[in-house]
Design a protein around this motif. Structure first.
Motif, PDB file in Angstrom:
ATOM      1  N   GLU A  10      -0.318  23.682 -23.861  1.00 45.27           N
ATOM      2  CA  GLU A  10       0.340  23.940 -22.573  1.00 45.27           C
ATOM      3  C   GLU A  10       0.339  25.448 -22.263  1.00 45.27           C
ATOM      4  OE1 GLU A  10       4.401  22.571 -20.279  1.00 45.27           O
ATOM      5  OE2 GLU A  10       4.084  21.832 -22.310  1.00 45.27           O
ATOM      6  N   THR A  11       0.552  26.258 -23.299  1.00 41.02           N
ATOM      7  CA  THR A  11       0.494  27.720 -23.105  1.00 41.02           C
ATOM      8  C   THR A  11      -0.900  28.119 -22.640  1.00 41.02           C
ATOM      9  OG1 THR A  11       2.198  28.089 -24.758  1.00 41.02           O
ATOM     10  CG2 THR A  11       0.742  29.947 -24.289  1.00 41.02           C
ATOM     11  N   GLU A  12      -1.905  27.512 -23.267  1.00 40.13           N
ATOM     12  CA  GLU A  12      -3.290  27.803 -22.881  1.00 40.13           C
ATOM     13  C   GLU A  12      -3.532  27.371 -21.432  1.00 40.13           C
ATOM     14  OE1 GLU A  12      -5.964  27.032 -26.277  1.00 40.13           O
ATOM     15  OE2 GLU A  12      -7.549  26.838 -24.770  1.00 40.13           O
ATOM     16  N   LEU A  34       4.829  38.332 -33.132  1.00 44.85           N
ATOM     17  CA  LEU A  34       3.733  37.661 -33.825  1.00 44.85           C
ATOM     18  C   LEU A  34       3.965  36.149 -33.747  1.00 44.85           C
ATOM     19  CD1 LEU A  34       1.284  38.452 -35.668  1.00 44.85           C
ATOM     20  CD2 LEU A  34       2.803  38.000 -37.587  1.00 44.85           C
ATOM     21  N   GLY A  35       2.946  35.424 -33.340  1.00 46.95           N
ATOM     22  CA  GLY A  35       3.058  33.964 -33.237  1.00 46.95           C
ATOM     23  C   GLY A  35       3.680  33.476 -31.945  1.00 46.95           C
ATOM     24  N   ALA A  36       3.944  34.389 -31.017  1.00 41.75           N
ATOM     25  CA  ALA A  36       4.574  33.988 -29.750  1.00 41.75           C
ATOM     26  C   ALA A  36       3.611  33.186 -28.882  1.00 41.75           C
ATOM     27  CB  ALA A  36       5.062  35.226 -28.999  1.00 41.75           C
ATOM     28  N   GLY A  37       2.314  33.463 -29.022  1.00 40.57           N
ATOM     29  CA  GLY A  37       1.328  32.728 -28.218  1.00 40.57           C
ATOM     30  C   GLY A  37       0.484  33.626 -27.321  1.00 40.57           C
ATOM     31  N   LYS A  38       0.444  34.916 -27.616  1.00 42.11           N
ATOM     32  CA  LYS A  38      -0.326  35.860 -26.790  1.00 42.11           C
ATOM     33  C   LYS A  38      -1.820  35.522 -26.833  1.00 42.11           C
ATOM     34  CE  LYS A  38       1.300  39.360 -29.250  1.00 42.11           C
ATOM     35  NZ  LYS A  38       2.194  38.614 -30.183  1.00 42.11           N
ATOM     36  N   THR A  39      -2.319  35.248 -28.034  1.00 39.88           N
ATOM     37  CA  THR A  39      -3.741  34.917 -28.142  1.00 39.88           C
ATOM     38  C   THR A  39      -4.011  33.550 -27.512  1.00 39.88           C
ATOM     39  OG1 THR A  39      -3.979  36.310 -30.100  1.00 39.88           O
ATOM     40  CG2 THR A  39      -5.677  34.661 -29.756  1.00 39.88           C
ATOM     41  N   ALA A  40      -3.086  32.613 -27.661  1.00 37.03           N
ATOM     42  CA  ALA A  40      -3.244  31.290 -27.039  1.00 37.03           C
ATOM     43  C   ALA A  40      -3.335  31.428 -25.516  1.00 37.03           C
ATOM     44  CB  ALA A  40      -2.076  30.385 -27.425  1.00 37.03           C
ATOM     45  N   PRO A 130      10.456  24.830 -32.471  1.00 35.72           N
ATOM     46  CA  PRO A 130       9.323  25.697 -32.843  1.00 35.72           C
ATOM     47  C   PRO A 130       8.122  25.644 -31.900  1.00 35.72           C
ATOM     48  CG  PRO A 130       9.830  24.075 -34.582  1.00 35.72           C
ATOM     49  CD  PRO A 130      10.858  23.915 -33.530  1.00 35.72           C
ATOM     50  N   GLN A 131       7.998  24.581 -31.141  1.00 38.22           N
ATOM     51  CA  GLN A 131       6.849  24.445 -30.226  1.00 38.22           C
ATOM     52  C   GLN A 131       7.158  24.982 -28.824  1.00 38.22           C
ATOM     53  OE1 GLN A 131       3.909  23.285 -32.208  1.00 38.22           O
ATOM     54  NE2 GLN A 131       3.717  21.643 -30.731  1.00 38.22           N
ATOM     55  N   GLN A 132       8.390  25.364 -28.624  1.00 35.40           N
ATOM     56  CA  GLN A 132       8.837  25.733 -27.276  1.00 35.40           C
ATOM     57  C   GLN A 132       8.626  27.230 -27.011  1.00 35.40           C
ATOM     58  OE1 GLN A 132      12.697  23.882 -26.888  1.00 35.40           O
ATOM     59  NE2 GLN A 132      13.065  24.976 -24.988  1.00 35.40           N
TER      60      GLN A 132
HETATM   61  P1  ADP Z   1       0.205  35.770 -31.041  1.00 34.88           P
HETATM   62  O1  ADP Z   1      -1.136  36.165 -30.513  1.00 34.88           O
HETATM   63  O2  ADP Z   1       1.321  36.017 -30.060  1.00 34.88           O
HETATM   64  O3  ADP Z   1       0.509  36.354 -32.381  1.00 34.88           O
HETATM   65  P2  ADP Z   1      -1.014  33.142 -31.373  1.00 34.88           P
HETATM   66  O4  ADP Z   1      -1.409  32.645 -30.029  1.00 34.88           O
HETATM   67  O5  ADP Z   1      -2.092  33.715 -32.238  1.00 34.88           O
HETATM   68  O6  ADP Z   1       0.209  34.179 -31.219  1.00 34.88           O
HETATM   69  O7  ADP Z   1      -0.331  31.995 -32.224  1.00 34.88           O
HETATM   70  C1  ADP Z   1       0.689  31.197 -31.741  1.00 34.88           C
HETATM   71  C2  ADP Z   1       1.071  30.241 -32.862  1.00 34.88           C
HETATM   72  O8  ADP Z   1       2.203  29.476 -32.466  1.00 34.88           O
HETATM   73  C3  ADP Z   1      -0.045  29.263 -33.170  1.00 34.88           C
HETATM   74  O9  ADP Z   1      -0.022  28.990 -34.547  1.00 34.88           O
HETATM   75  C4  ADP Z   1       0.356  28.041 -32.377  1.00 34.88           C
HETATM   76  O10 ADP Z   1      -0.117  26.837 -32.940  1.00 34.88           O
HETATM   77  C5  ADP Z   1       1.881  28.091 -32.461  1.00 34.88           C
HETATM   78  N1  ADP Z   1       2.567  27.475 -31.298  1.00 34.88           N
HETATM   79  C6  ADP Z   1       3.491  26.502 -31.354  1.00 34.88           C
HETATM   80  N2  ADP Z   1       3.951  26.172 -30.155  1.00 34.88           N
HETATM   81  C7  ADP Z   1       3.309  26.968 -29.274  1.00 34.88           C
HETATM   82  C8  ADP Z   1       3.368  27.098 -27.864  1.00 34.88           C
HETATM   83  N3  ADP Z   1       4.177  26.344 -27.100  1.00 34.88           N
HETATM   84  N4  ADP Z   1       2.572  28.014 -27.294  1.00 34.88           N
HETATM   85  C9  ADP Z   1       1.763  28.802 -28.048  1.00 34.88           C
HETATM   86  N5  ADP Z   1       1.666  28.734 -29.384  1.00 34.88           N
HETATM   87  C10 ADP Z   1       2.424  27.815 -30.007  1.00 34.88           C
END
Ligand code: ADP
Ligand code: MG
Length: 142
Positions: A10-12, A34-40, A130-132
């Motif tokens: 959904e983030t993508e 880190l892990g927020a979803g910036k790369t996604a 965690p997925q939100q």
């Molecule tokens: P960042 O670049 O901010 O460090 P990434 O996009 O590399 O973050 O990674 C996001 C991580 O969070 C991935 O492991 C992804 O599977 C997980 N995740 C869980 N829920 C979401 C969400 N709703 N949106 C984006 N990533 C999520």
């Protein structure tokens, strides 16, 4: 605007909506841990621009370039940047004049430099489960 995401897909998808709306010269400044979803979100922007090659984090290269889309995409990760002077020393300034889209993870490392390009700020925050994610976009390009 604030958008809500419940999965990486959904983030993508929000990123894709964004990528379709971007105009040349656009600068996207991310905030979020880190892990927020910036790369996604960036993967989605790339898809919205019509880029099909895989998007990987430019953690070691600092910038990745993708030229096959509607506009060129320059994907930065400034985590290792020590100061704004580094941007000039690395020759990064010219990317901002190449009529593409510049996307920057850890953009706070270059906040003053970026201000002149009126960046679109995208802030990703983790929600209760965690997925939100909450995605704040300002100004929203669509
Ligand atoms: P960042 O670049 O901010 O460090 P990434 O996009 O590399 O973050 O990674 C996001 C991580 O969070 C991935 O492991 C992804 O599977 C997980 N995740 C869980 N829920 C979401 C969400 N709703 N949106 C984006 N990533 C999520
Ligand atoms: Mg990342």
């Amino acid at each position: 605007m604030i958008y809500h995401s419940h999965s990486p897909e959904e983030t993508e998808a929000w990123g894709e909506t964004c990528g379709k709306a971007l105009e040349k010269g656009a600068v996207i400044a991310f905030s979020g841990d880190l892990g927020a979803g910036k790369t996604a979100f960036t993967r989605g922007i790339a898809r919205g621009l019509g880029i099909t090659s895989p998007i990987t984090s430019p953690t070691f290269t600092l910038v990745n370039e993708y030229e096959e889309g509607r506009l060129p995409l320059f994907h930065f990760d400034l985590y290792r940047l020590e100061g704004e002077d580094d941007l000039y020393e690395l020759g990064f300034e010219e990317y901002f004049y190449r009529d593409g889209v510049c996307v920057l993870e850890w953009s706070s490392r270059a906040e003053e430099f970026l201000a002149q390009f009126s960046p679109i700020t995208v802030t990703l925050r983790q929600g209760e489960d965690p997925q939100q994610r909450e995605i704040h976009i300002h100004p929203c390009p669509w």
